[in-house]
Write a protein that holds these residues in place. Structure first.
Motif, PDB file in Angstrom:
ATOM      1  N   THR A   1     -11.976   6.203   5.700  1.00 58.88           N
ATOM      2  CA  THR A   1     -12.718   5.271   4.854  1.00 58.88           C
ATOM      3  C   THR A   1     -14.227   5.420   5.062  1.00 58.88           C
ATOM      4  O   THR A   1     -15.003   5.455   4.093  1.00 58.88           O
ATOM      5  CB  THR A   1     -12.297   3.820   5.152  1.00 58.88           C
ATOM      6  N   THR A   2     -14.638   5.548   6.327  1.00 62.28           N
ATOM      7  CA  THR A   2     -16.060   5.697   6.631  1.00 62.28           C
ATOM      8  C   THR A   2     -16.618   6.986   6.043  1.00 62.28           C
ATOM      9  O   THR A   2     -17.685   6.990   5.407  1.00 62.28           O
ATOM     10  CB  THR A   2     -16.277   5.679   8.156  1.00 62.28           C
TER      11      THR A   2
ATOM     12  N   SER B   1     -15.341   8.745   3.587  1.00 64.20           N
ATOM     13  CA  SER B   1     -15.287   8.677   2.116  1.00 64.20           C
ATOM     14  C   SER B   1     -16.508   7.946   1.573  1.00 64.20           C
ATOM     15  O   SER B   1     -17.109   8.374   0.572  1.00 64.20           O
ATOM     16  CB  SER B   1     -14.004   7.983   1.672  1.00 64.20           C
ATOM     17  N   LYS B   2     -16.877   6.834   2.210  1.00 61.63           N
ATOM     18  CA  LYS B   2     -18.081   6.112   1.785  1.00 61.63           C
ATOM     19  C   LYS B   2     -19.316   6.980   1.952  1.00 61.63           C
ATOM     20  O   LYS B   2     -20.217   6.978   1.096  1.00 61.63           O
ATOM     21  CB  LYS B   2     -18.223   4.821   2.591  1.00 61.63           C
TER      22      LYS B   2
ATOM     23  N   THR C   1       0.832  -1.205   0.000  1.00 64.68           N
ATOM     24  CA  THR C   1       0.000   0.000   0.000  1.00 64.68           C
ATOM     25  C   THR C   1       0.864   1.251   0.000  1.00 64.68           C
ATOM     26  O   THR C   1       0.544   2.244  -0.665  1.00 64.68           O
ATOM     27  CB  THR C   1      -0.921   0.004   1.231  1.00 64.68           C
TER      28      THR C   1
ATOM     29  N   LYS D   1      -7.264   6.057   9.368  1.00 57.93           N
ATOM     30  CA  LYS D   1      -7.589   5.284   8.175  1.00 57.93           C
ATOM     31  C   LYS D   1      -9.033   4.807   8.196  1.00 57.93           C
ATOM     32  O   LYS D   1      -9.747   4.901   7.187  1.00 57.93           O
ATOM     33  CB  LYS D   1      -6.632   4.086   8.063  1.00 57.93           C
ATOM     34  N   GLU D   2      -9.491   4.304   9.355  1.00 57.88           N
ATOM     35  CA  GLU D   2     -10.861   3.812   9.458  1.00 57.88           C
ATOM     36  C   GLU D   2     -11.876   4.938   9.294  1.00 57.88           C
ATOM     37  O   GLU D   2     -12.869   4.799   8.564  1.00 57.88           O
ATOM     38  CB  GLU D   2     -11.058   3.122  10.806  1.00 57.88           C
TER      39      GLU D   2
END
Length: 305
Positions: free
Chosen positions: A233-234, A236-237, A72, A229-230
């Protein structure tokens, strides 16, 4: 049940170390199977050397490329590095003393770490192959210089017998002694590569001695990166779903709805940079949040049209 949860917790906590160990064992087992089943030395003056080098180096190169592709950090570092962006934001960055030097140093350190991780499987492959000895025996027997070196003081037809050594087409005790010497040389090279891998692993632990960050702060840094990061991601969704719903409604209902604020390419690029953590910035996103001036986003974002 509590024991299983404890075991699962340990596996999750040390998943990187366990994954690298499993990869090394898988590579070693794959190489042993590969050399015993697939590899067959041709015992030919023109083919023995290139055939052996191909089987030794090409799989190692493929493993190295896979290590880069599955990393990554490598994907984050290389994405867009060759693009010629007309809207370069380098002029907006303040000309701080040593900023370019610090950025280049960070880039090199990150590349070195990625390369060391990606090189684990290739070096394991080469080390196990040399410890087995079959590739080295085949390559050495087909090399003209090695033939002359091995046949010093031997009988006239020694060169032909050396060429046939890996195929076991000779019962000569002298040739068998030369074959044992080639195996010993191959195994010594294999142990040297293994020792090199151990030294690299030891050097990684030595970096903790020179760390400017304390143990608890480093632990906090890891927790922060995981949470960042979590949450990213949340969110962004969430925004991607909101933007998709808005555009679908515009299509079916034929109406213009309120725009959805989506960061531009320059902003995505800023938070995608690889930086060394400091006391004021734990990540690129942290640095962006600290230094980014507040802007007026009253105008409509092109991404939301």
């Amino acid at each position: 049940m509590d024991k299983y949860r404890l075991l699962l917790g340990h596996l999750t906590k040390h998943h990187k170390t366990l994954g690298m160990s499993f990869l090394s064992l898988l590579t070693a087992g794959g190489e042993s199977l590969f050399s015993n089943v697939v590899f067959q030395c041709p015992c030919n003056a023109n083919w023995s050397l290139p055939y052996s080098l191909f089987f030794l180096l090409v799989p190692a190169l493929i493993l190295l490329l896979l290590g880069y592709l599955l990393s990554t950090k490598a994907a984050r570092l290389m994405t867009g590095c060759c693009a010629r962006d007309q809207g370069d934001t380098s002029e907006e960055i303040p000309d701080k003393p040593g900023y370019s030097r610090m950025k280049m140093c960070c880039w090199r350190v990150t590349c070195s770490r990625i390369t060391l991780t990606a090189a684990l499987a290739p070096f394991t492959w080469i080390a196990v192959a040399l410890l087995g000895g079959s590739y080295y025996e085949c390559a050495a027997s087909g090399n003209e210089w090695m033939q002359k070196y091995l046949c010093q003081g031997q009988k006239p037809n020694c060169t032909k017998e050396v060429l046939q050594m890996p195929c076991q087409k000779t019962n000569s005790k002298e040739i068998q002694g030369l074959l044992n010497m080639l195996r010993a040389q191959s195994q010594m090279l294999g142990w040297l590569i293994t020792l090199l891998m151990v030294c690299c692993a030891t050097a990684k632990f030595c970096t903790f001695c020179k760390s400017q960050v304390s143990f608890l702060q480093l632990k906090f840094l890891k927790i922060y990166k995981k949470q960042e990061k979590e949450i990213l991601t949340t969110e962004s969704k969430k925004y991607a779903t909101e933007l998709a719903e808005r555009n679908v409604k515009c299509f079916f209902e034929n109406v213009r709805l309120d725009s959805v604020r989506i960061p531009g390419s320059d902003e995505w690029k800023e938070i995608s940079e690889v930086i060394e953590p400091t006391d004021t910035a734990y990540s690129a996103l942290h640095e962006y949040a600290n230094n980014r001036p507040v802007r007026n986003y009253a105008h409509q974002n092109p991404a939301s049209d």
